[in-house]
Design a protein around this motif. Structure first.
Motif, PDB file in Angstrom:
ATOM      1  N   GLU A 125      -9.199   2.283   4.224  1.00 39.27           N
ATOM      2  CA  GLU A 125     -10.415   3.065   3.975  1.00 39.27           C
ATOM      3  C   GLU A 125     -11.137   3.354   5.282  1.00 39.27           C
ATOM      4  O   GLU A 125     -11.572   4.489   5.534  1.00 39.27           O
ATOM      5  CB  GLU A 125     -11.345   2.326   3.012  1.00 39.27           C
ATOM      6  N   TYR A 133       0.857  -1.197   0.000  1.00 41.46           N
ATOM      7  CA  TYR A 133       0.000   0.000   0.000  1.00 41.46           C
ATOM      8  C   TYR A 133       0.890   1.243   0.000  1.00 41.46           C
ATOM      9  O   TYR A 133       1.870   1.322   0.747  1.00 41.46           O
ATOM     10  CB  TYR A 133      -0.880   0.007   1.242  1.00 41.46           C
ATOM     11  N   TYR A 147      -6.173   4.097  -5.924  1.00 39.34           N
ATOM     12  CA  TYR A 147      -7.012   4.879  -5.024  1.00 39.34           C
ATOM     13  C   TYR A 147      -6.572   4.617  -3.582  1.00 39.34           C
ATOM     14  O   TYR A 147      -6.691   3.504  -3.073  1.00 39.34           O
ATOM     15  CB  TYR A 147      -8.472   4.491  -5.211  1.00 39.34           C
ATOM     16  N   ASN A 155      -6.439  -2.647   1.896  1.00 39.22           N
ATOM     17  CA  ASN A 155      -7.161  -1.509   1.308  1.00 39.22           C
ATOM     18  C   ASN A 155      -8.394  -1.155   2.135  1.00 39.22           C
ATOM     19  O   ASN A 155      -8.675   0.022   2.395  1.00 39.22           O
ATOM     20  CB  ASN A 155      -7.591  -1.836  -0.127  1.00 39.22           C
ATOM     21  N   GLU A 156      -9.105  -2.193   2.555  1.00 37.86           N
ATOM     22  CA  GLU A 156     -10.328  -1.969   3.330  1.00 37.86           C
ATOM     23  C   GLU A 156     -10.006  -1.349   4.686  1.00 37.86           C
ATOM     24  O   GLU A 156     -10.704  -0.433   5.150  1.00 37.86           O
ATOM     25  CB  GLU A 156     -11.063  -3.295   3.516  1.00 37.86           C
ATOM     26  N   GLY A 158     -10.202   9.795   0.273  1.00 40.43           N
ATOM     27  CA  GLY A 158      -9.630   8.871  -0.689  1.00 40.43           C
ATOM     28  C   GLY A 158      -9.442   9.565  -2.032  1.00 40.43           C
ATOM     29  O   GLY A 158     -10.258  10.398  -2.434  1.00 40.43           O
ATOM     30  N   TYR A 179      -6.250   6.068   0.656  1.00 36.90           N
ATOM     31  CA  TYR A 179      -6.684   6.950   1.739  1.00 36.90           C
ATOM     32  C   TYR A 179      -5.434   7.344   2.519  1.00 36.90           C
ATOM     33  O   TYR A 179      -4.908   6.566   3.308  1.00 36.90           O
ATOM     34  CB  TYR A 179      -7.697   6.249   2.648  1.00 36.90           C
ATOM     35  N   GLY A 211      -9.142   5.890   7.139  1.00 36.69           N
ATOM     36  CA  GLY A 211      -9.288   7.193   6.510  1.00 36.69           C
ATOM     37  C   GLY A 211     -10.601   7.860   6.867  1.00 36.69           C
ATOM     38  O   GLY A 211     -10.651   9.070   7.123  1.00 36.69           O
ATOM     39  N   ARG A 212     -11.643   7.074   6.906  1.00 35.38           N
ATOM     40  CA  ARG A 212     -12.951   7.634   7.267  1.00 35.38           C
ATOM     41  C   ARG A 212     -12.974   8.060   8.734  1.00 35.38           C
ATOM     42  O   ARG A 212     -13.605   9.057   9.088  1.00 35.38           O
ATOM     43  CB  ARG A 212     -14.046   6.605   6.981  1.00 35.38           C
TER      44      ARG A 212
END
Length: 484
Positions: free
Chosen positions: A206, A185, A227, A202-203, A216, A229, A209-210
């Protein structure tokens, strides 16, 4: 070659491209040193194994006692040996007790390894920051970013500490079980190759990041974009122990829009508290060379957020701040109060501009001047004092303080400090305070006793109470001695 700050970089003087650091594996550093070199690196303590294992223990008093003990031990090692590295950095490499590692990427400057702790100077040796103070800020941002990811589900981070000594800053961190081959990553080459190759990682990024409120966005300066985050140059690894590790947090938080300062995206960022409370996520790569994709949108959103901070958040904060001024700990807790509101300390000048409270104006002026003095002392110790004898630094510090207290020419209080205030604190002075015939110390009612108490706290320099009491009684003719 001696850098102008007194650090001997030895072989680390080749010209290095500025478009990204060739991050070598921290494990590679540990595993590929010659046997005789390993023996000179102290005990090979695996801080990370204990740290991750303790974190996975069931919730209990024992778990947190073990974590607390581990962190104290790590900090002790970092500070003890970090001070040695800093105090000997000006010496020829062959005379240094802890020598820089002669392997790995060079774009980040020399690295040191002792007792399982990796040390790296937060220093503008490639001249890509505004100055050395900005590079130190970037080192601080590294720790801020790590702290926000710590506790994010499924993501593991190293132990990290900052060591400030004799005007320098070191970033100290534990080694991780990773290599270039474990990268899944982000990017380790300045965005030329970007990875997002593991769906589970990746999940998790994300979700993190949220939680942090990071937007993102597509990343990559050449080849296929992915893509992400977070910033393009963050690194996510699946370690050899199967855990998901994250490092390189220096640009996690989006930059504020300050176009008058070159490369400000590297060190002038929004506070984490502001980012998390803002009504929409912002891109870490906005206003930077990494933000090639959807640049117009991402840059606009950060500019808009900066306007919100400057024109709404700061004025509202300035109106509420006088309510807290009677608290006895107001001066010592001002930084914390400001940060909790999501405001960087560099905006205290704007806070001062937005208040009509004379007492608050005075307190803010004291805080800003104290920080200017802190930075000036650090600069002096970095650039003019080169000795392995502590007494030399003490004498230079005393001379520096005495020159401010007496200042027979009044240059510092009528000119020098004003220039620094306007540089470091936006709109920090009012119009009537700017002319050269206005003496900030005499005409601005600066209390030297209160100012030196605050400087003492910010710099770690200790002045005996009886000396401060003498300063409080009578400023004229006051002179610090080494015994003070």
């Amino acid at each position: 070659m001696n850098y102008n700050g007194g650090v001997n970089f030895g072989q680390y003087t080749d010209e290095i491209p500025l478009d990204g650091e060739d991050q070598e594996s921290l494990a590679f550093i540990n595993n590929n040193l010659p046997v005789h070199d390993v023996q000179s690196r102290g005990y090979s303590f695996n801080w990370n194994d204990d740290f991750q294992n303790f974190l996975e223990l069931p919730e209990s008093e024992d778990k947190y006692e073990k974590l607390c003990s581990l962190c104290k031990n790590f900090l002790h090692i970092a500070v003890t040996y970090g001070k040695i590295i800093i105090s000997e950095a000006h010496l020829p490499i062959e005379n240094q007790t802890i020598k820089p590692i002669q392997v790995g990427g060079q774009a980040g400057g020399p690295k040191y390894l002792y007792h399982g702790v990796l040390f790296k100077f937060a220093f503008d040796w490639l001249k890509i920051y505004h100055d050395d103070a900005a590079a130190m800020k970037a080192g601080g941002n590294e720790l801020k970013g790590l702290m926000r990811y710590f506790g994010c589900e499924g993501i593991h981070v190293p132990l990290m500490a900052l060591v400030d000594h004799l005007g320098f800053r070191l970033v100290a961190m534990s080694l991780l079980p990773i290599s270039k081959q474990t990268l899944v990553y982000g990017s380790c080459d300045g965005g030329r190759c970007v990875y997002a190759s593991n769906e589970d990682f990746n999940e998790r990024m994300e979700l993190a990041g949220r939680k942090i409120n990071i937007k993102g966005h597509y990343c990559g300066i050449s080849g296929q974009a992915h893509y992400l985050y977070g910033p393009t140059d963050i690194e996510g690894h699946i370690g050899r122990d199967g855990k998901f590790y994250l490092l390189d947090f220096g640009r996690v938080f989006p930059p504020t829009y300050e176009p008058e300062i070159g490369n400000s995206f590297l060190f002038r960022q929004f506070r984490p508290e502001f980012v998390s409370s803002y009504y929409r996520p912002l891109s870490s790569d906005a206003l930077s060379p990494f933000g090639l994709h959807e640049r117009e949108v991402n840059d606009h959103e950060v500019k808009e957020a900066t306007e919100f901070l400057v024109n709404k958040r700061i004025p509202e904060f300035a109106l509420k701040l006088p309510e807290l001024i009677n608290n006895k700990k107001f001066d010592s807790s001002l930084t914390e109060i400001t940060h909790r509101a999501g405001i960087n300390v560099r905006f205290l000048g704007l806070v001062r501009k937005n208040t009509d409270d004379d007492e608050l104006k005075s307190r803010l002026l004291h805080e800003m001047i104290a920080r200017v003095i802190k930075n000036e002392l650090r600069l002096k110790l970095r650039t003019t004092t080169r000795s392995i004898v502590e007494d030399t630094y003490i004498k230079d510090t005393i001379h520096f303080f005495n020159s401010l207290i007496s200042d027979p020419s009044r240059t510092f209080w009528t000119s020098d400090v004003k220039t620094k205030l306007e540089t470091h604190f936006r709109n920090g002075l009012h119009i009537h305070e700017l002319p050269p015939d206005f003496d900030l110390l005499l005409d601005g009612n600066v209390d030297l006793y209160k100012l030196m108490k605050r400087v003492q706290h910010l710099t770690g320099v200790k002045i005996y109470k009886h000396s401060l009491k003498e300063l409080k009684k009578k400023t004229a003719g006051f002179h610090l001695l080494q015994s003070d």
